[in-house]
Write a protein that holds these residues in place. Structure first.
Motif, short mmCIF file in Angstrom:
data_model
loop_
_atom_site.label_atom_id
_atom_site.label_comp_id
_atom_site.label_asym_id
_atom_site.label_seq_id
_atom_site.Cartn_x
_atom_site.Cartn_y
_atom_site.Cartn_z
N TRP A 66 -53.95 -29.86 54.20
CA TRP A 66 -53.95 -31.10 54.22
C TRP A 66 -53.16 -31.78 53.18
CZ3 TRP A 66 -55.96 -34.12 57.55
CH2 TRP A 66 -57.40 -33.73 58.32
N LYS A 67 -52.72 -31.10 52.15
CA LYS A 67 -51.63 -31.35 51.34
C LYS A 67 -50.34 -31.73 52.02
CE LYS A 67 -49.58 -28.76 48.25
NZ LYS A 67 -48.19 -28.83 48.42
N ASP A 68 -49.87 -30.61 52.59
CA ASP A 68 -48.67 -30.85 53.51
C ASP A 68 -48.60 -31.98 54.32
OD1 ASP A 68 -47.71 -28.44 52.12
OD2 ASP A 68 -48.31 -27.14 53.77
N PHE A 69 -49.98 -32.13 55.05
CA PHE A 69 -50.10 -33.21 56.23
C PHE A 69 -49.93 -34.61 55.53
CE2 PHE A 69 -53.20 -36.35 57.66
CZ PHE A 69 -52.83 -36.25 59.11
N PHE A 70 -50.44 -34.66 54.26
CA PHE A 70 -50.27 -36.16 53.65
C PHE A 70 -49.10 -36.36 52.86
CE2 PHE A 70 -55.23 -35.83 53.59
CZ PHE A 70 -55.60 -36.82 54.28
N SER A 71 -48.66 -35.32 52.27
CA SER A 71 -47.19 -35.39 51.65
C SER A 71 -46.30 -35.66 52.80
CB SER A 71 -46.83 -34.29 51.00
OG SER A 71 -46.77 -33.28 51.59
N ALA A 72 -46.42 -35.15 53.92
CA ALA A 72 -45.34 -35.02 55.30
C ALA A 72 -45.66 -36.80 55.74
CB ALA A 72 -45.66 -34.29 56.21
N SER A 73 -47.00 -37.18 55.69
CA SER A 73 -47.22 -38.45 56.14
C SER A 73 -46.33 -39.46 55.21
CB SER A 73 -48.73 -38.70 56.27
OG SER A 73 -49.02 -37.96 57.63
N LEU A 74 -46.76 -39.39 53.92
CA LEU A 74 -46.38 -40.37 53.12
C LEU A 74 -44.91 -40.38 52.81
CD1 LEU A 74 -47.05 -42.17 50.73
CD2 LEU A 74 -46.89 -40.32 49.09
N GLN A 75 -44.31 -39.48 53.18
CA GLN A 75 -42.69 -39.53 53.00
C GLN A 75 -42.04 -39.74 54.34
OE1 GLN A 75 -41.20 -39.07 50.06
NE2 GLN A 75 -43.08 -39.35 49.20
N LYS A 76 -42.89 -39.92 55.33
CA LYS A 76 -42.24 -39.97 56.73
C LYS A 76 -41.30 -38.88 57.18
CE LYS A 76 -44.12 -44.48 57.08
NZ LYS A 76 -45.42 -44.04 56.29
N MET A 77 -41.62 -37.59 56.66
CA MET A 77 -40.72 -36.61 56.99
C MET A 77 -40.49 -36.31 58.51
SD MET A 77 -42.31 -33.97 54.08
CE MET A 77 -42.48 -34.47 52.69
N THR A 78 -39.63 -35.61 58.82
CA THR A 78 -39.45 -35.00 60.02
C THR A 78 -39.79 -33.44 60.18
OG1 THR A 78 -37.28 -34.14 59.35
CG2 THR A 78 -37.22 -36.75 60.31
N VAL A 79 -40.20 -33.24 61.38
CA VAL A 79 -40.18 -31.65 61.66
C VAL A 79 -39.08 -30.97 62.53
CG1 VAL A 79 -42.81 -32.09 61.66
CG2 VAL A 79 -41.56 -32.36 63.64
N VAL A 80 -39.18 -29.88 62.27
CA VAL A 80 -38.28 -29.16 63.17
C VAL A 80 -39.09 -27.67 63.87
CG1 VAL A 80 -36.35 -29.71 62.03
CG2 VAL A 80 -37.40 -27.50 61.20
N PRO A 81 -38.67 -26.93 64.84
CA PRO A 81 -39.31 -25.73 65.14
C PRO A 81 -39.00 -24.88 64.04
CG PRO A 81 -37.81 -27.00 66.90
CD PRO A 81 -37.50 -27.40 65.58
N ASN A 82 -40.25 -23.93 63.97
CA ASN A 82 -40.10 -22.90 63.11
C ASN A 82 -39.30 -21.73 63.66
OD1 ASN A 82 -41.79 -21.47 64.85
ND2 ASN A 82 -43.44 -21.47 63.55
N MET A 83 -38.93 -20.58 63.00
CA MET A 83 -38.04 -19.94 63.18
C MET A 83 -38.35 -18.99 64.56
SD MET A 83 -37.57 -18.08 59.61
CE MET A 83 -36.08 -16.61 60.07
N ASP A 84 -39.54 -18.78 64.90
CA ASP A 84 -39.69 -18.04 66.13
C ASP A 84 -39.97 -19.04 67.17
OD1 ASP A 84 -42.46 -18.79 65.71
OD2 ASP A 84 -42.97 -16.82 65.63
N GLY A 85 -39.69 -20.68 67.04
CA GLY A 85 -39.97 -21.33 68.05
C GLY A 85 -41.41 -21.54 68.36
N THR A 86 -42.43 -21.23 67.81
CA THR A 86 -44.01 -20.86 68.19
C THR A 86 -44.69 -22.34 67.66
OG1 THR A 86 -44.61 -19.51 66.54
CG2 THR A 86 -44.30 -18.79 68.77
N GLY A 87 -44.20 -23.14 66.67
CA GLY A 87 -44.71 -24.13 65.93
C GLY A 87 -43.66 -24.95 65.19
N PHE A 88 -44.01 -25.94 64.25
CA PHE A 88 -43.14 -26.55 63.51
C PHE A 88 -43.45 -26.63 62.19
CE2 PHE A 88 -43.30 -28.37 67.97
CZ PHE A 88 -42.00 -28.67 68.44
N ILE A 89 -42.40 -27.00 61.17
CA ILE A 89 -42.77 -27.09 59.86
C ILE A 89 -42.06 -28.69 59.58
CG2 ILE A 89 -42.57 -24.86 59.45
CD1 ILE A 89 -39.60 -25.14 58.67
N ALA A 90 -42.66 -29.03 58.57
CA ALA A 90 -42.18 -30.34 57.81
C ALA A 90 -41.11 -30.24 56.97
CB ALA A 90 -43.39 -31.22 57.52
#
Length: 132
Positions: A66-90
């Motif tokens: 949730w911390k990652d979720f809220f801080s990403a929301s507050l900062q209007k962060m972007t996401v990119v695929p993770n290293m193996d392409g199975t998910g995303f990181i902010a």
């Protein structure tokens, strides 16, 4: 040598003297103070309450998620695929480097989100005392 001086009416003269003694080429960085221990404690209490009471798209998230979720929301962060392409990181800023004002905005965002979802807070209802 690195030195940190917290500016107060009595420390300003000392800071000026320190600055006068520094050699050319040194770097001066001024910044707002970062979060306090009280703010950090409030954040984790809020995140725990949300974690215990809110399901997000069929899933329970940990307080850290949730911390990652809220801080990403507050900062209007972007996401990119993770290293193996199975998910995303902010991509963006860590909460440990947030100013007190930004940290206060983060707690306010969490409380607004929780209020929309009827979260019952175990943390103090008022967080304004931690903003200064």
């Amino acid at each position: 040598m690195k030195e940190t001086i917290y500016l107060t009416p009595t420390s300003r003269a000392y800071a000026i003297e320190c600055l006068k003694r520094r050699p050319d080429g040194d770097v001066l960085t001024l910044s707002e103070p970062t979060r306090s221990n009280d703010q950090n404690a409030l954040l984790w209490a809020l995140l725990t309450d949300v974690s215990n009471q809110v399901e997000w798209y069929g899933r329970k998230l940990t307080p850290a998620e949730w911390k990652d979720f809220f801080s990403a929301s507050l900062q209007k962060m972007t996401v990119v695929p993770n290293m193996d392409g199975t998910g995303f990181i902010a991509l963006g800023q860590s909460t440990s480097r947030m100013t007190k004002r930004m940290f206060s905005d983060l707690c306010e965002l969490i409380q607004a989100f929780g209020a929309e979802r009827n979260v019952r807070w175990s943390a103090p209802a008022s967080y304004e005392e931690f903003a200064a």
